[in-house]
Design an enzyme around this catalytic site. Sequence first.
Site, short mmCIF file in Angstrom:
data_model
loop_
_atom_site.label_atom_id
_atom_site.label_comp_id
_atom_site.label_asym_id
_atom_site.label_seq_id
_atom_site.Cartn_x
_atom_site.Cartn_y
_atom_site.Cartn_z
N HIS A 82 -3.75 -5.56 1.24
CA HIS A 82 -3.43 -5.88 2.63
C HIS A 82 -3.94 -7.29 2.97
O HIS A 82 -4.96 -7.74 2.44
CB HIS A 82 -4.11 -4.90 3.58
N CYS B 9 0.83 -1.20 0.00
CA CYS B 9 0.00 0.00 0.00
C CYS B 9 0.87 1.25 0.00
O CYS B 9 1.52 1.55 -0.99
CB CYS B 9 -0.96 -0.03 1.19
#
Length: 434
Positions: free
Chosen positions: A389, A283
């Site tokens: 994630h 991310c």
Amino acid sequence: MRMNPLLLKPEKDTQSQVVLMGQVNAELSRMEWRSRSLSVWPVVAQALDELLAENDVVVIEGAGSPAEINLKSCDIVNMRVALHANAACLLVTDIDRGGAFAHLYGTWAMLDKAEQQLIKGFVLNKFRGDATLLAPGPQMLQDLTGVPTVATLPMWWQHGLPEEDGVFDMAPTFGTGVSSLPPEGAELARGGPSLRSRPPVIAVIAYPRISNLDEFQPLKNVPGVRLKWVRSPSELAGLGEADWIILPGSKATNADLAWLRAQGLDQAIAFHAGRGGAVLGICGGLQMLGEALIDPHGIDGNGPGLGLLPVVTVFDEAKTVQHRQAAFSTLRGLWAGLSDIEVQGYEIHHGQTAPHSAMAAAGDIAYPVMPEGLAWQNGAGNVLGLYLHGMFEDPRVLQALFGAATPTLDSVFDGLADYIGQHFEPGVLQSLIA
């Protein structure tokens, strides 16, 4: 989102971003913090009511102390929720810190009468030693409050649960899995470096505004893996030659990137990657690995990246928040074991990442290894960045990377349930549920 309808993301020591039902709320973020509760409580209450209507049992976890007198008027995460749900409450104290009976009594005494009536039991957590030595404390506390002590939970090291509020290192920690080190000659992944001489070492960069850090707990549970949070080049050097460096998510990517440079970690990471060492960015970490971060809307700030992936990130006004299921395509180098594996996870980020067009034209190509711009790999194959994630919570990923059976969070929770069943007074939890 209903399980956590309100999220505060610290951006500075005196400023937080407010995320309500999964969406950033700029108006609430600008609002004086004591005034927010009136605006957000109806949303929180509706989410709670819906969950209560749909489920037989709802477990509610408070945040911090339920009796902070300076916060009581605007606290919507503890007793206000408990009163709304008419919940049977357990008050838990960390006895390892000392003063446990005083903490329990003082908290109970500061509650309103209606709130005191919801407290059905006290729990002493992290106790070390002979529990009989606590007497007559529990009985004296019950005489003062009318509330029994229903459990004394022994200290449990290396339980496998992620830390709740931050990174935590008692010492360099080895995983506590179901088998020992990988066999002689095993590799970290197909095509990866040999682990014959020592356990694999994984360094996670712990910048000040790190986010989603609990997703790395499964790595700490892998048999023989050494995972260490790193905040300086000297700490990184102290690990010897790390097998991986991970750049995790960030609540403020550009600010954490500036911190990383101030520590000199940018050079240490570049040196590691230049020698062919594995680097993984997740991310915000993916965004840092690129050539540049471009912010036309004032979301996070403009700035150069680390230049380890030939990609560019442009921040959007809208935030991507969604669950995803996607499969890796063919990967190279240390990450080759992930090829063709389908993983589940979630996205929560501003910005979209794409190849740097001029670098691509010159032959420096970022290879997409997941659909829709979810993951990119460099030409040498040692640097990987992805937006997804939660990858390490998938047993197939851990098996592919480490070749070992690894405890999952589900098995950790099952063990925790057995532990609770052993140390609570018989029938207490069942009676509270009934």
